[in-house]
Design an enzyme around this catalytic site. Structure first.
Site, PDB file in Angstrom:
ATOM      1  CD  GLU A  12       8.742  -3.734   8.175  1.00 48.89           C
ATOM      2  OE1 GLU A  12       9.294  -4.463   8.982  1.00 48.89           O
ATOM      3  OE2 GLU A  12       9.010  -3.668   6.884  1.00 48.89           O
TER       4      GLU A  12
ATOM      5  CB  SER B  72      -0.807   0.030   1.165  1.00 49.06           C
ATOM      6  OG  SER B  72      -0.173   0.028   2.313  1.00 49.06           O
ATOM      7  CG  PHE B  73       4.243   3.915   2.657  1.00 52.32           C
ATOM      8  CD1 PHE B  73       3.269   4.720   2.828  1.00 52.32           C
ATOM      9  CD2 PHE B  73       5.410   4.021   2.356  1.00 52.32           C
ATOM     10  CE1 PHE B  73       3.665   5.962   3.164  1.00 52.32           C
ATOM     11  CE2 PHE B  73       6.118   5.324   2.894  1.00 52.32           C
ATOM     12  CZ  PHE B  73       5.035   6.344   3.003  1.00 52.32           C
TER      13      PHE B  73
ATOM     14  CB  SER C  65       2.723   9.421   5.401  1.00 49.44           C
ATOM     15  OG  SER C  65       3.637   8.692   5.644  1.00 49.44           O
TER      16      SER C  65
ATOM     17  CE  LYS D 231       6.226   4.199  12.165  1.00 44.84           C
ATOM     18  NZ  LYS D 231       5.162   3.665  11.239  1.00 44.84           N
TER      19      LYS D 231
END
Length: 335
Positions: A281, A10-11, A138, A191
């Site tokens: 991830e 998707s990214f 994003s 994160k």
């Protein structure tokens, strides 16, 4: 300008769509035949983004050489655990003196290499000044929907950073450049670990107080390990630090938060992963982050507890309980 994008998740697709929107000719590397046909014939990524129409200037190919060779810029967006193998395959025909932009996030299992260290280890020195790293708050779907978005572009070369900044910046996509490659990478990787913890908290039914606590103390952990590796602490207050951390811990589109949420609801990790179409991830990164903290002698309480939950089958309720029972401390960035 011709651009090759490695990775059709998707990214990678969203970044390719953005660049094609700007009028660039973009070729996406994809392993799946039906996905390639869907993108080339119907302008839809049927596997990852079936509800969105892609620009006509975005096409897909199964041939990695075709995607990479002769291009004016390369965007690399595979899962971080697949990066080493891909770089070893493409370095023989990777074009020279063109920007190479990495959007992968993670810390390699076993070697504990950051993505930048993988690139610099696997590619000859002649490529190093052309490397840059894109990270920030994003979600892919929102990029394709043209929602106003900001990200960081990090490079050790100001010339490369500014060139990539100019190529990516658009009406709905704003970029900020920084020389702090390590800070941008550490924030983008860790994160995801904190987002797993935030998801567990939400799944257990705790409130926003708890989520805010995890984000705050999570930023503390990210900053500690970043400083140890040589990052600029101010980077963690920017898009690739606090910005990405907030989005990934709070956004319902966050894969890592979703995995944590489902663990908090009582599902097993095996059950969750069996039905996932994209990579979270944070699962692999947790193992590497835990090992890195042990190697560097840094206390990372949230990371340690997430590791025990994922790899030692610790009950999520016990994870939260043990975090709250820790020794009392003075407030401060590095405690």
């Amino acid at each position: 300008m011709k651009i090759g994008v490695i990775g059709s998740g998707s990214f990678g697709t969203a970044l390719g769509s953005l660049l094609a929107d700007k009028g660039y000719e973009v070729t996406l590397w994809c392993r799946n035949d039906s996905q390639i046909e869907s993108i080339n014939r119907n302008h839809i990524n049927n596997k990852h983004l079936p509800d969105f129409t892609l620009p006509e200037k975005l096409t897909a190919s199964k041939d990695l050489r075709t995607v990479v060779q002769g291009k004016d810029m390369i965007v690399s967006s595979p899962p971080s655990h697949a990066l080493t193998e891909i770089l070893r395959e493409i370095k023989e025909y990777l074009p020279e003196k063109v920007p190479i932009v990495s959007a992968s996030k993670g810390i390699e299992n076993g070697t504990l290499r950051l993505v930048s260290e993988i690139f610099e280890s696997e590619l000859p020195g002649k490529y190093h000044s052309y490397l840059s790293y894109l990270s920030g708050p994003s979600f892919a779907k929102e990029i394709i929907q043209k929602v106003p978005t900001i990200v960081s572009i990090a490079s050790r070369s100001e010339t490369t950073a500014r060139k990539v900044q100019e190529i990516f910046s658009f009406l709905y996509f704003r970029t900020y450049w920084t020389p702090d490659v390590i800070g941008v990478e550490v924030g983008g990787s860790l994160k995801n670990v904190i987002a797993l913890a935030a998801g567990v908290s939400d799944g257990l039914g705790f409130g926003q107080n708890t989520r805010a606590a995890l984000i705050t103390r999570g930023l503390n952990e990210i900053t500690k390990i970043g400083l140890k590796l040589g990052a600029d602490p101010m980077t963690f207050l920017g898009p690739s630090g606090m910005g990405d951390l907030i989005l990934t811990c709070c956004g319902e589109q966050s894969r890592n938060r979703t995995v944590g949420f489902r663990l908090g609801k009582g599902e097993t990790l095996e059950q969750i992963l069996s039905g996932m179409n994209e990579v979270a991830e944070g699962i692999k990164t947790t193992q590497s982050a835990y090992e890195l903290s042990q190697k560097l002698g840094i206390e990372m309480a949230i990371t340690n507890e997430v590791y025990k939950m994922l790899y030692e089958d610790k009950n999520p309720k016990e994870v939260v309980k043990d975090l709250m029972k820790r020794d009392l401390k003075r407030e401060g960035v590095l405690v």
